[in-house]
Design a protein around this motif. Structure first.
Motif, PDB file in Angstrom:
ATOM      1  N   PHE A 158       6.821   3.082   0.343  1.00  0.00           N
ATOM      2  CA  PHE A 158       6.203   2.000  -0.428  1.00  0.00           C
ATOM      3  C   PHE A 158       5.365   1.065   0.435  1.00  0.00           C
ATOM      4  CE2 PHE A 158       9.878   3.317  -2.993  1.00  0.00           C
ATOM      5  CZ  PHE A 158       9.254   3.545  -4.218  1.00  0.00           C
ATOM      6  N   LEU A 159       5.163   1.398   1.717  1.00  0.00           N
ATOM      7  CA  LEU A 159       4.405   0.473   2.567  1.00  0.00           C
ATOM      8  C   LEU A 159       2.981   0.332   2.045  1.00  0.00           C
ATOM      9  CD1 LEU A 159       2.112   2.014   4.528  1.00  0.00           C
ATOM     10  CD2 LEU A 159       4.130   2.741   5.735  1.00  0.00           C
ATOM     11  N   LYS A 216       7.893   6.599  -7.530  1.00  0.00           N
ATOM     12  CA  LYS A 216       6.765   6.303  -6.636  1.00  0.00           C
ATOM     13  C   LYS A 216       5.453   6.246  -7.424  1.00  0.00           C
ATOM     14  CE  LYS A 216       4.129   5.623  -3.342  1.00  0.00           C
ATOM     15  NZ  LYS A 216       4.046   4.406  -2.588  1.00  0.00           N
ATOM     16  N   ASN A 220       3.131   2.646  -8.222  1.00  0.00           N
ATOM     17  CA  ASN A 220       1.694   2.480  -7.969  1.00  0.00           C
ATOM     18  C   ASN A 220       0.922   2.273  -9.263  1.00  0.00           C
ATOM     19  OD1 ASN A 220       1.767   2.430  -5.244  1.00  0.00           O
ATOM     20  ND2 ASN A 220       1.042   4.506  -4.915  1.00  0.00           N
ATOM     21  N   LEU A 223       1.417  -1.374 -10.320  1.00  0.00           N
ATOM     22  CA  LEU A 223       0.668  -2.310  -9.470  1.00  0.00           C
ATOM     23  C   LEU A 223      -0.821  -2.258  -9.803  1.00  0.00           C
ATOM     24  CD1 LEU A 223       2.492  -1.633  -6.083  1.00  0.00           C
ATOM     25  CD2 LEU A 223       2.522  -3.789  -7.359  1.00  0.00           C
ATOM     26  N   VAL A 227      -3.819  -5.084 -11.515  1.00  0.00           N
ATOM     27  CA  VAL A 227      -5.158  -5.399 -11.017  1.00  0.00           C
ATOM     28  C   VAL A 227      -6.189  -5.128 -12.111  1.00  0.00           C
ATOM     29  CG1 VAL A 227      -6.883  -4.896  -9.244  1.00  0.00           C
ATOM     30  CG2 VAL A 227      -4.459  -4.904  -8.630  1.00  0.00           C
ATOM     31  N   LEU A 262      -2.356 -10.327  -8.983  1.00  0.00           N
ATOM     32  CA  LEU A 262      -3.159 -10.858 -10.087  1.00  0.00           C
ATOM     33  C   LEU A 262      -4.481 -11.391  -9.565  1.00  0.00           C
ATOM     34  CD1 LEU A 262      -0.582 -12.762 -12.345  1.00  0.00           C
ATOM     35  CD2 LEU A 262      -1.676 -10.562 -12.758  1.00  0.00           C
ATOM     36  N   LYS A 263      -4.921 -10.841  -8.438  1.00  0.00           N
ATOM     37  CA  LYS A 263      -6.162 -11.332  -7.861  1.00  0.00           C
ATOM     38  C   LYS A 263      -7.322 -10.480  -8.381  1.00  0.00           C
ATOM     39  CE  LYS A 263      -7.307 -13.610  -3.633  1.00  0.00           C
ATOM     40  NZ  LYS A 263      -8.679 -13.583  -4.055  1.00  0.00           N
ATOM     41  N   SER A 265     -10.866  -8.837  -8.597  1.00  0.00           N
ATOM     42  CA  SER A 265     -11.641  -8.312  -7.465  1.00  0.00           C
ATOM     43  C   SER A 265     -12.707  -7.354  -7.979  1.00  0.00           C
ATOM     44  CB  SER A 265     -10.703  -7.563  -6.509  1.00  0.00           C
ATOM     45  OG  SER A 265     -10.185  -6.409  -7.148  1.00  0.00           O
ATOM     46  N   GLY A 267     -12.384  -4.443  -7.677  1.00  0.00           N
ATOM     47  CA  GLY A 267     -11.636  -3.259  -8.087  1.00  0.00           C
ATOM     48  C   GLY A 267     -10.695  -2.838  -6.980  1.00  0.00           C
ATOM     49  N   GLY A 269      -8.996  -0.207  -4.388  1.00  0.00           N
ATOM     50  CA  GLY A 269      -9.381   0.993  -3.652  1.00  0.00           C
ATOM     51  C   GLY A 269      -8.164   1.545  -2.938  1.00  0.00           C
ATOM     52  N   CYS A 272      -4.295   5.632  -2.450  1.00  0.00           N
ATOM     53  CA  CYS A 272      -3.130   5.878  -3.312  1.00  0.00           C
ATOM     54  C   CYS A 272      -3.337   5.605  -4.796  1.00  0.00           C
ATOM     55  CB  CYS A 272      -1.949   5.048  -2.820  1.00  0.00           C
ATOM     56  SG  CYS A 272      -1.363   5.602  -1.218  1.00  0.00           S
ATOM     57  N   LYS A 335      -9.354  -2.968   1.783  1.00  0.00           N
ATOM     58  CA  LYS A 335      -8.676  -4.264   1.743  1.00  0.00           C
ATOM     59  C   LYS A 335      -8.701  -4.812   3.167  1.00  0.00           C
ATOM     60  CE  LYS A 335      -4.065  -4.197   1.787  1.00  0.00           C
ATOM     61  NZ  LYS A 335      -2.645  -3.846   1.562  1.00  0.00           N
TER      62      LYS A 335
HETATM   63  C1  UDX Z   1      -0.488   0.587  -2.319  1.00  0.00           C
HETATM   64  C2  UDX Z   1       0.888   0.037  -2.731  1.00  0.00           C
HETATM   65  O1  UDX Z   1       0.861  -1.396  -2.722  1.00  0.00           O
HETATM   66  C3  UDX Z   1       1.962   0.546  -1.778  1.00  0.00           C
HETATM   67  O2  UDX Z   1       3.247   0.116  -2.212  1.00  0.00           O
HETATM   68  C4  UDX Z   1       1.900   2.060  -1.745  1.00  0.00           C
HETATM   69  O3  UDX Z   1       2.868   2.571  -0.840  1.00  0.00           O
HETATM   70  C5  UDX Z   1       0.522   2.545  -1.364  1.00  0.00           C
HETATM   71  O4  UDX Z   1      -0.458   1.997  -2.277  1.00  0.00           O
HETATM   72  P1  UDX Z   1      -2.280  -0.047  -0.470  1.00  0.00           P
HETATM   73  O5  UDX Z   1      -3.176   0.832  -1.269  1.00  0.00           O
HETATM   74  O6  UDX Z   1      -2.176   0.157   0.992  1.00  0.00           O
HETATM   75  O7  UDX Z   1      -0.786   0.039  -1.047  1.00  0.00           O
HETATM   76  O8  UDX Z   1      -2.740  -1.572  -0.684  1.00  0.00           O
HETATM   77  P2  UDX Z   1      -2.505  -2.677  -1.845  1.00  0.00           P
HETATM   78  O9  UDX Z   1      -2.172  -3.945  -1.187  1.00  0.00           O
HETATM   79  O10 UDX Z   1      -1.590  -2.210  -2.891  1.00  0.00           O
HETATM   80  O11 UDX Z   1      -3.972  -2.835  -2.454  1.00  0.00           O
HETATM   81  C6  UDX Z   1      -4.593  -1.783  -3.176  1.00  0.00           C
HETATM   82  C7  UDX Z   1      -5.943  -2.232  -3.670  1.00  0.00           C
HETATM   83  O12 UDX Z   1      -5.813  -3.207  -4.715  1.00  0.00           O
HETATM   84  C8  UDX Z   1      -6.812  -2.901  -2.605  1.00  0.00           C
HETATM   85  O13 UDX Z   1      -8.148  -2.477  -2.757  1.00  0.00           O
HETATM   86  C9  UDX Z   1      -6.678  -4.373  -2.897  1.00  0.00           C
HETATM   87  O14 UDX Z   1      -7.767  -5.130  -2.453  1.00  0.00           O
HETATM   88  C10 UDX Z   1      -6.592  -4.352  -4.417  1.00  0.00           C
HETATM   89  N1  UDX Z   1      -5.924  -5.537  -4.990  1.00  0.00           N
HETATM   90  C11 UDX Z   1      -4.616  -5.774  -4.732  1.00  0.00           C
HETATM   91  C12 UDX Z   1      -6.635  -6.385  -5.832  1.00  0.00           C
HETATM   92  O15 UDX Z   1      -7.818  -6.165  -6.089  1.00  0.00           O
HETATM   93  N2  UDX Z   1      -5.993  -7.465  -6.374  1.00  0.00           N
HETATM   94  C13 UDX Z   1      -4.678  -7.729  -6.130  1.00  0.00           C
HETATM   95  O16 UDX Z   1      -4.165  -8.728  -6.667  1.00  0.00           O
HETATM   96  C14 UDX Z   1      -3.967  -6.860  -5.280  1.00  0.00           C
END
Ligand code: UDX
Ligand code: NAD
Length: 456
Positions: A158-159, A216, A220, A223, A227, A262-263, A265, A267, A269, A272, A335
């Motif tokens: 989950f990192l 898993k 994702n 999450l 977004v 909840l930010k 953006s 989009g 990327g 995952c 990111k």
């Molecule tokens: C993600 C999951 O968070 C992690 O648990 C999993 O193991 C792998 O996929 P990661 O893709 O590395 O991790 O980064 P994450 O912080 O989740 O951000 C993903 C994308 O969403 C980024 O482009 C980030 O900028 C975007 N994002 C995230 C937003 O646009 N708004 C947010 O509020 C949060």
């Protein structure tokens, strides 16, 4: 001494194994990969991936109980526990192309493990996989009259990139799925013991194999859905003069909703989110569940819409033509705090700007090497300039695409003074002080707030 082998020295295998080796000096950890360049880089201080704090962890264990090698067979043969952490990208060919998981690397590993093993082993799925992959894995491993016993566990990672070390050091939870048999439960406890060296027992969750595999993909999907949900609202905010930051704050204080993810953006990327949701969509479809499939597909559709909407907004505000205009792109990583550009929204934004014949200058503190490889077809339309001041010099617009902290600390007066007028700033991450920029003279657009303009 317990011996672990991890097949796959990438963004997950490298940091995860480095953390296990650091926390468990009495466990020998061998990380193996077929990519010679990557393995060579893991043996230096110039690691193959940029991740804050990673080098310190690697250095503490490397040469003591952490080793990197291209000898995959030896790694497999010596190990009691084998983590498989190879890439599982979206399939680009044949049935399920563009949606299903490409499991060829994963299956190759299973066949190699079967081929060279001479003692019983625990096989741990670390890669993100479709639910019920362990079943296929077991059939490959136990095919024929192999006397060796393999016990397959699911232990998804989950990192998040950029915070991998904190996430591994202090995870919300570790999830381990195993068969509800005596050997399955024994294997599960063996793996749990390793994590329990530094992670409180109550955070080590155990489930059946299929729940773990599916959790898993589900995590994702949830999450990414948040977004996409706030991004959908950002479009409505721009049409109604509501402020998406204020809306996010207002709903996020409801403890049932919570403030994270909840930010708004340009989009999401990364390697995952899109891949895993499409995998979920494909699974739903193949189990004859079109409504759940369509529900989840919409999360990706909304993300595509948000990326395209951003470019359209740039174009429309810049008088419907950006041909031959210089546009400085601040940030190419998907990111902040990573050099990873896989599925970065910046790729689509740059491609669409290029299709309007803009001249693009890409700047990023860590992702320049990867950025250069992403769009070879646009080589004559894209310049790369690490220094953001030079990138913005003479530009018609700056587009902030990655939330690097340093972009909040630049001297924007200096940038404004060096740009063509009217000088546009498009903040795709809502991270700058828009009122201050407006006072300097910028035309300022931000997601979910729209354009602040001096032009009448
Ligand atoms: C993600 C999951 O968070 C992690 O648990 C999993 O193991 C792998 O996929 P990661 O893709 O590395 O991790 O980064 P994450 O912080 O989740 O951000 C993903 C994308 O969403 C980024 O482009 C980030 O900028 C975007 N994002 C995230 C937003 O646009 N708004 C947010 O509020 C949060
Ligand atoms: P990656 O591409 O960075 O690393 C995978 C590595 O596996 C590569 O170095 C590749 O050379 C190696 N490999 C492929 N086939 C091999 C074989 N047959 N033998 C030996 N090595 C082989 O991928 P990653 O980002 O580390 O992701 C790995 C898995 O973890 C994926 O399933 C991904 O979905 C999942 N995951 C990734 C993240 C993330 O943030 N990147 C987070 C959680 C889970």
């Amino acid at each position: 001494m317990t011996k672990i082998c991890c097949i796959g020295a990438g963004y997950v295998g490298g940091p995860t194994m480095a953390m296990i080796a650091k926390q468990c000096p009495d466990v020998q950890v061998n990380v193996v990969d077929i990519n010679e360049k990557r393995i060579a880089a893991w043996q230096t201080d110039d690691l193959p991936i940029f991740e804050p704090g990673l080098l310190g962890v690697v250095k503490e264990a490397r040469g003591r109980n952490l080793f990197f090698s291209t000898d995959v067979d030896q790694g497999i043969r010596d190990a009691d526990i084998i983590f498989v952490s190879v890439n599982t990208p979206t399939k680009t060919f044949g049935e399920g192309a563009g949606c299903a998981s490409d499991l060829q690397y994963w299956e190759l590993c299973a066949r190699r493990i079967k081929e060279v093993s001479i003692s019983d082993k625990i096989i741990v799925e670390k890669s993100t996989l479709p639910v019920r992959t362990a079943e296929a894995m077991e059939r490959v491993l136990h095919a024929g009259d192999n006397p060796v016993h393999f016990e397959v566990l699911s232990n998804p990672e989950f990192l998040a990139e950029g915070t991998a070390i904190e996430d591994l050091e202090c995870p919300d939870r570790v999830l381990i799925g195993g068969h509800e048999t005596e050997t399955g439960q024994k294997a599960l406890q063996t793996l749990a013991e390793i994590y329990a060296t530094w992670i409180p027992r109550e955070r080590i969750l155990t489930t059946n194999l299929w729940s773990s595999e599916l959790s898993k993909l589900t995590a994702n999907a949830f999450l990414a859905q948040r977004v996409s949900s706030i991004n959908a609202i950002s479009a409505l905010c721009e049409a109604t003069e509501a402020d998406v930051g204020e809306v996010a704050h207002a709903i996020g204080t409801d403890s049932r909703i919570g403030p994270k993810f909840l930010k708004a953006s340009i989009g999401f990327g990364g390697s995952c989110f899109k891949k895993d949701i499409l995998n979920l969509v494909y699974l739903c479809e193949s189990y004859g569940l079109p409504e759940p499939a369509n529900y989840w597909r919409q999360v990706v559709t909304m993300n595509d819409y948000q990326e395209t909407r951003f470019v359209k907004t740039m174009l429309h505000n810049m008088f419907n033509t950006i041909a031959n205009k210089r546009i400085a792109v601040f940030g190419f990583a998907f990111k902040a705090d990573t050099g990873d550009t896989r599925e970065s929204p910046a790729i689509k934004v740059c491609r669409e700007l290029a299709s309007e014949h803009a001249t693009i200058v890409v700047s990023d503190p860590e992702a320049m090497d990867n950025a250069k490889l992403e769009m070879p077809e646009l080589a004559d339309q894209i310049e790369f300039e690490e220094d953001p001041y030079k990138a913005a010099f003479g530009a018609h617009a700056v587009a902030v695409l990655t939330d690097w902290k340093q972009y909040g600390e630049l001297d924007y007066q200096r940038i404004y003074d060096s740009m063509q007028k009217p000088a546009f700033l498009f903040d795709g991450r809502n991270m700058l002080d828009h009122n201050a920029l407006f006072e300097m003279g910028f035309e300022v657009y931000s997601i979910g707030k729209g354009l602040k303009t001096h032009l009448k």
